[in-house]
Scaffold this active site. Structure first.
Site, short mmCIF file in Angstrom:
data_model
loop_
_atom_site.label_atom_id
_atom_site.label_comp_id
_atom_site.label_asym_id
_atom_site.label_seq_id
_atom_site.Cartn_x
_atom_site.Cartn_y
_atom_site.Cartn_z
N HIS A 117 0.82 -1.22 0.00
CA HIS A 117 0.00 0.00 0.00
C HIS A 117 0.85 1.26 0.00
CE1 HIS A 117 -4.38 -0.47 1.60
NE2 HIS A 117 -4.22 -1.02 0.43
N HIS A 338 -9.45 9.95 -0.68
CA HIS A 338 -8.64 8.72 -0.73
C HIS A 338 -7.49 8.87 0.27
CE1 HIS A 338 -5.74 5.72 -2.42
NE2 HIS A 338 -6.86 5.03 -2.48
O1 LIG Z 1 -4.72 2.95 -2.73
C1 LIG Z 1 -4.63 1.74 -2.49
O2 LIG Z 1 -3.61 1.23 -1.98
C2 LIG Z 1 -5.74 0.83 -2.88
C3 LIG Z 1 -5.68 -0.51 -2.57
N1 LIG Z 1 -6.65 -1.37 -2.91
C4 LIG Z 1 -7.73 -0.92 -3.58
C5 LIG Z 1 -8.76 -1.83 -3.97
C6 LIG Z 1 -8.65 -3.27 -3.65
O3 LIG Z 1 -7.68 -3.67 -2.98
O4 LIG Z 1 -9.55 -4.03 -4.06
C7 LIG Z 1 -9.87 -1.40 -4.67
C8 LIG Z 1 -9.99 -0.05 -4.98
C9 LIG Z 1 -9.01 0.86 -4.62
C10 LIG Z 1 -7.87 0.43 -3.93
C11 LIG Z 1 -6.84 1.33 -3.55
O5 LIG Z 1 -6.93 2.64 -3.83
#
Ligand SMILES: O=C(O)c1cnc2c(C(=O)O)cccc2c1O
Length: 443
Positions: A117, A338
């Site tokens: 992440h 976000h």
């Molecule tokens: O920023 C991030 O690290 C991050 C991680 N995962 C997701 C997922 C998922 O893991 O399904 C779905 C939609 C957006 C993100 C996202 O923005």
């Protein structure tokens, strides 16, 4: 050009916190001025003469990323640090095949459901190193109409013999420990480079997570126990102050709030030594369905808010803690969040005892969960963020107005109405059309 000169001025004006929000297309431009940045500004020529860079992230659109660099920097070595395996790793590498300046570092993810992440830029210039820790994926949509957080470090110069090169916040050592945890040869040169630079001007603390079952002296190096350790430095005067958590996704936290949220996790965030805080003083900010529906993007904003019905229905207790996304102060109520931020605020919302911006959502995977009767802290994912402690700025508290401290949303946060529900991304939302007249029908 004048476009990028302004970032040097902007950065100076943002001192000593150097915390920004990303520009958002479609809001009044007065809110896209001083404390707002775009990725192209960060990578621009007059923000530094780039030699090489490393981009740590989750979602990466290689072609889009390359064109964020000025033409003259598109041959400077670029290391992309990611967590993909198998087919996704192949796809990423084939997307980059046509760029011979791009290399890859695959972060090991040995524990199931872990993700990479962390969102960070390491920028090596001819005259120093800059670190950028933020919350935006390297895709167009994350830098277009959302609210994201960006901390931009000072330019750390090459160490010229005198001094340790370390700051009171031990940021350089913590960053080296974080990079070392990847145990990857391609990060070794970056670690050696960081050791030769002077980070003494750094005023933030690093709060990071690396996958593992951390014990002994490593137990409070990562996740919520690292935060707990750092918060022991916080003034006890604010022990009644509420804790605010704001995030863009929620993990499975257990059947009761006492399972993890209001016990282990809240104990860390409410630490000032010994006192704990009532769960009544925990306020959680997560977009409601209407926040998403009425956002600039409309329901598609919910594609970046992956809260699943499977998880939500197991923890309806959470919904009593929830507050809406409202950022009239920054003109960003419609710029879907976000960003992830955590803070302790005075009841009137005027002061902060501390503030953190990180990639970590509200999940055990990100912050860690104690196992074996507290013997080990199990973390699944890589996360990275910065913590602002007043004492590092020679203050007792942050006076938001007087200190011009940028807070991403309105304080105190506004509780959900009875009619509000948390956004859930994998169920239909068809009762009312969004800002674009559309409905949301996930398959
Ligand atoms: O920023 C991030 O690290 C991050 C991680 N995962 C997701 C997922 C998922 O893991 O399904 C779905 C939609 C957006 C993100 C996202 O923005």
């Amino acid at each position: 050009g004048s476009f990028s000169e302004s970032l040097n001025d902007k950065w100076n004006r943002s001192s000593p916190f150097n915390f920004f929000l990303t520009k958002a297309k479609g809001i009044d431009n007065k809110y896209n001025a001083n404390q707002s940045v775009h990725i192209k500004e960060i990578l621009s020529e007059s923000f530094g003469e780039l030699v090489q860079s490393a981009q740590f992230n989750y979602k990466i659109d290689v072609d889009w990323l390359v064109q964020c660099y000025p033409e003259s920097f598109r041959s400077k070595p670029l290391l992309i640090v990611h967590g993909f395996k198998g087919r996704e790793k192949q796809d990423l590498e084939s997307e980059a095949a046509k760029y011979d300046h791009i290399g890859f570092c695959q972060a090991r993810l040995d524990i199931a459901y872990g993700t990479h992440h962390s969102k960070m830029m390491l920028l090596k210039y001819t005259d120093g190193i800059r670190v950028v820790i933020h919350t935006a994926n390297l895709v167009h949509g994350d830098w277009h109409q959302k609210t994201q957080g960006v901390w931009i470090s000072p330019l750390f110069p090459i160490l010229l013999g005198q001094g340790s090169g370390e700051s009171d916040t031990k940021f350089r050592k913590d960053l080296i420990d974080y990079l070392t945890a990847y145990n990857h040869p391609k990060l070794r040169s970056w670690i050696e480079m960081i050791k030769t630079h002077d980070f003494s001007d750094c005023r933030v603390h690093l709060v990071a997570s690396v996958p593992g079952r951390h014990t002994d002296i490593s137990k409070d190096k990562w996740g919520h126990l690292k935060l707990r350790k750092l918060l022991k430095q916080v003034e006890p005067s604010c022990k009644q102050w509420p804790i605010v958590g704001q995030f863009s996704s929620i993990g499975s936290l257990g059947a009761k709030s006492e399972d993890w949220l209001c016990s282990e996790w809240l104990s860390s965030l409410s630490t000032m030594g010994q006192t704990l805080v009532e769960k009544s003083q925990l306020r959680l900010v997560f977009p409601s369905v209407d926040n998403v529906r009425l956002s600039l993007e409309g329901y598609p904003a919910g594609g970046s808010l992956p809260y699943s019905i499977h998880t939500a229905k197991k923890q309806t207790y959470l919904h009593s803690f929830l507050h809406v996304w409202k950022s009239d102060r920054n003109g960003r109520t419609q710029a879907s969040p976000h960003i992830k931020t955590y803070m302790r605020m005075s009841p009137d919302g005027e002061n902060l005892a501390w503030f953190a911006c990180t990639s970590a959502n509200l999940s055990k995977a990100a912050w860690g969960v104690l196992e074996k009767k507290g013997y080990q802290l199990m973390i699944r994912s890589y996360e990275i963020g910065v913590l602002f402690l007043p004492k590092s700025f020679s203050k007792e508290v942050f006076k938001i107005k007087d200190d011009n401290f940028l807070v991403p949303f309105d304080l105190p946060p506004t509780p959900y109405e009875k009619s509000d529900h948390p956004w859930i991304w994998d169920i239909p939302h068809v009762n009312k059309p969004d800002t674009h007249g559309m409905k949301w029908c996930p398959n």
